[in-house]
Design a protein around this motif. Structure first.
Motif, PDB file in Angstrom:
ATOM      1  N   ARG A 141      32.382   6.753   0.449  1.00 10.83           N
ATOM      2  CA  ARG A 141      32.955   5.915  -0.608  1.00 10.83           C
ATOM      3  C   ARG A 141      31.902   5.637  -1.673  1.00 10.83           C
ATOM      4  O   ARG A 141      30.711   5.689  -1.414  1.00 10.83           O
ATOM      5  N   LEU A 142      32.385   5.268  -2.851  1.00 15.37           N
ATOM      6  CA  LEU A 142      31.550   4.837  -3.962  1.00 15.37           C
ATOM      7  C   LEU A 142      32.154   3.517  -4.419  1.00 15.37           C
ATOM      8  O   LEU A 142      33.286   3.484  -4.897  1.00 15.37           O
ATOM      9  N   ILE A 143      31.419   2.400  -4.231  1.00 18.76           N
ATOM     10  CA  ILE A 143      32.002   1.082  -4.470  1.00 18.76           C
ATOM     11  C   ILE A 143      31.061   0.199  -5.275  1.00 18.76           C
ATOM     12  O   ILE A 143      29.861   0.436  -5.338  1.00 18.76           O
ATOM     13  N   ARG A 144      31.636  -0.842  -5.861  1.00 18.37           N
ATOM     14  CA  ARG A 144      30.852  -1.890  -6.530  1.00 18.37           C
ATOM     15  C   ARG A 144      30.896  -3.118  -5.632  1.00 18.37           C
ATOM     16  O   ARG A 144      31.961  -3.539  -5.207  1.00 18.37           O
ATOM     17  N   LEU A 145      29.723  -3.677  -5.354  1.00 17.89           N
ATOM     18  CA  LEU A 145      29.604  -4.868  -4.520  1.00 17.89           C
ATOM     19  C   LEU A 145      28.781  -5.916  -5.233  1.00 17.89           C
ATOM     20  O   LEU A 145      27.834  -5.593  -5.949  1.00 17.89           O
ATOM     21  N   GLY A 146      29.104  -7.167  -5.004  1.00 14.95           N
ATOM     22  CA  GLY A 146      28.292  -8.250  -5.547  1.00 14.95           C
ATOM     23  C   GLY A 146      28.291  -8.277  -7.055  1.00 14.95           C
ATOM     24  O   GLY A 146      29.337  -8.307  -7.690  1.00 14.95           O
ATOM     25  N   ALA A 147      27.110  -8.245  -7.631  1.00 16.58           N
ATOM     26  CA  ALA A 147      26.960  -8.289  -9.091  1.00 16.58           C
ATOM     27  C   ALA A 147      27.670  -7.095  -9.723  1.00 16.58           C
ATOM     28  O   ALA A 147      27.876  -6.073  -9.093  1.00 16.58           O
ATOM     29  N   ALA A 148      28.029  -7.253 -10.977  1.00 16.85           N
ATOM     30  CA  ALA A 148      28.750  -6.194 -11.682  1.00 16.85           C
ATOM     31  C   ALA A 148      27.990  -4.870 -11.671  1.00 16.85           C
ATOM     32  O   ALA A 148      28.579  -3.812 -11.718  1.00 16.85           O
ATOM     33  N   LYS A 149      26.662  -4.956 -11.604  1.00 12.89           N
ATOM     34  CA  LYS A 149      25.865  -3.733 -11.619  1.00 12.89           C
ATOM     35  C   LYS A 149      25.570  -3.195 -10.228  1.00 12.89           C
ATOM     36  O   LYS A 149      24.766  -2.306 -10.064  1.00 12.89           O
ATOM     37  N   GLY A 150      26.234  -3.715  -9.213  1.00 15.29           N
ATOM     38  CA  GLY A 150      25.969  -3.305  -7.839  1.00 15.29           C
ATOM     39  C   GLY A 150      26.800  -2.124  -7.401  1.00 15.29           C
ATOM     40  O   GLY A 150      27.790  -2.270  -6.692  1.00 15.29           O
ATOM     41  N   LEU A 151      26.446  -0.908  -7.812  1.00 14.54           N
ATOM     42  CA  LEU A 151      27.146   0.310  -7.410  1.00 14.54           C
ATOM     43  C   LEU A 151      26.466   0.875  -6.174  1.00 14.54           C
ATOM     44  O   LEU A 151      25.237   0.977  -6.117  1.00 14.54           O
ATOM     45  N   TRP A 152      27.267   1.241  -5.169  1.00 12.96           N
ATOM     46  CA  TRP A 152      26.735   1.723  -3.897  1.00 12.96           C
ATOM     47  C   TRP A 152      27.473   2.970  -3.425  1.00 12.96           C
ATOM     48  O   TRP A 152      28.686   3.081  -3.591  1.00 12.96           O
ATOM     49  N   ILE A 153      26.712   3.870  -2.813  1.00 20.58           N
ATOM     50  CA  ILE A 153      27.289   5.004  -2.089  1.00 20.58           C
ATOM     51  C   ILE A 153      27.283   4.600  -0.620  1.00 20.58           C
ATOM     52  O   ILE A 153      26.237   4.239  -0.076  1.00 20.58           O
ATOM     53  N   VAL A 154      28.440   4.640   0.003  1.00 25.09           N
ATOM     54  CA  VAL A 154      28.549   4.303   1.419  1.00 25.09           C
ATOM     55  C   VAL A 154      28.752   5.597   2.194  1.00 25.09           C
ATOM     56  O   VAL A 154      29.615   6.407   1.847  1.00 25.09           O
ATOM     57  N   GLY A 155      27.940   5.782   3.213  1.00 27.99           N
ATOM     58  CA  GLY A 155      28.063   6.949   4.068  1.00 27.99           C
ATOM     59  C   GLY A 155      28.400   6.544   5.483  1.00 27.99           C
ATOM     60  O   GLY A 155      28.708   5.383   5.759  1.00 27.99           O
ATOM     61  N   SER A 156      28.306   7.470   6.385  1.00 29.54           N
ATOM     62  CA  SER A 156      28.624   7.165   7.776  1.00 29.54           C
ATOM     63  C   SER A 156      27.493   6.404   8.469  1.00 29.54           C
ATOM     64  O   SER A 156      27.733   5.658   9.408  1.00 29.54           O
ATOM     65  N   ARG A 157      26.239   6.568   7.993  1.00 26.19           N
ATOM     66  CA  ARG A 157      25.096   5.912   8.631  1.00 26.19           C
ATOM     67  C   ARG A 157      24.309   4.984   7.717  1.00 26.19           C
ATOM     68  O   ARG A 157      23.464   4.238   8.174  1.00 26.19           O
ATOM     69  N   GLU A 158      24.545   5.069   6.386  1.00 27.89           N
ATOM     70  CA  GLU A 158      23.734   4.272   5.475  1.00 27.89           C
ATOM     71  C   GLU A 158      24.473   3.988   4.170  1.00 27.89           C
ATOM     72  O   GLU A 158      25.467   4.627   3.853  1.00 27.89           O
ATOM     73  N   MET A 159      23.927   2.997   3.445  1.00 26.81           N
ATOM     74  CA  MET A 159      24.368   2.670   2.085  1.00 26.81           C
ATOM     75  C   MET A 159      23.173   2.860   1.166  1.00 26.81           C
ATOM     76  O   MET A 159      22.044   2.570   1.557  1.00 26.81           O
TER      77      MET A 159
END
Length: 187
Positions: A141-159
């Motif tokens: 997944r590719l998601i935004r978390l927290g602050a507006a600038k918080g873009l994250w790649i979520v994998g099976s073992r890590e972010m």
């Protein structure tokens, strides 16, 4: 999809006879319609008529318009009907994508194959270029978390964080592996 200023409507339809996609550009103030034909429509029906409201490419900055998905990528169409060059994108089904906050970059996570876990493709819509960052975990997944600038790649073992300039964070956050469920456990 409406243009950014709300004065135009972009509508896409399949032309089965010519194996193409027709994009109608409706000027809502004047009541006129321009038709533009794309010879390489998406092969998957759900992508037909999919638009992206990113920044215009260099040389077309004064033009308002929209990006339309094609079989192999993205192409800009201005309100006046001018078409920019196509930018190649991966065609896999399980990609995740989002725009940068300033709408100039398009981030696409691409799961890999046997040799590598995947990559983050950063498409610069203004320049018409893209570059890849190899990943250390298969992206899910590719998601935004927290602050507006918080873009994250979520994998099976890590972010892993991604900056608005398209740079990967130096250190991933390791995720716990889920425990094996007991029979009857619904959590």
């Amino acid at each position: 999809r409406f243009s950014q200023d709300g004065k135009f409507l972009f509508v896409a339809a399949e032309d089965k006879a010519r194996h193409s996609e027709v994009v109608d550009i409706v000027n809502l103030e004047k009541g006129t319609i321009l038709n533009r034909v794309l010879d390489n429509p998406p092969t998957r029906r759900e992508r037909l008529g999919a638009f992206l409201e990113g920044a215009a490419p260099s040389g077309m900055e004064s033009e308002h318009g929209i990006w339309v998905f094609t079989r192999g990528g993205l192409r800009f169409i201005s309100e006046a009907g001018e078409m920019g060059q196509e930018i190649a994108l991966p065609v896999e089904d399980n990609v995740a994508a989002t725009l940068s906050l300033d709408s100039t970059l398009f981030f696409v996570t691409v799961p890999g194959g046997d040799q590598h876990p995947g990559a983050l493709q950063v498409v610069d819509l203004k320049k018409g270029t893209s570059f890849n960052h190899p990943l250390t975990d298969v992206p899910t997944r590719l998601i935004r978390l927290g602050a507006a600038k918080g873009l994250w790649i979520v994998g099976s073992r890590e972010m892993r964080s991604v900056s608005e300039a398209g740079e990967l964070g130096e250190r991933p956050i390791l995720l716990n592996r889920p425990r094996k469920t007991e029979e009857g456990d619904t959590d």
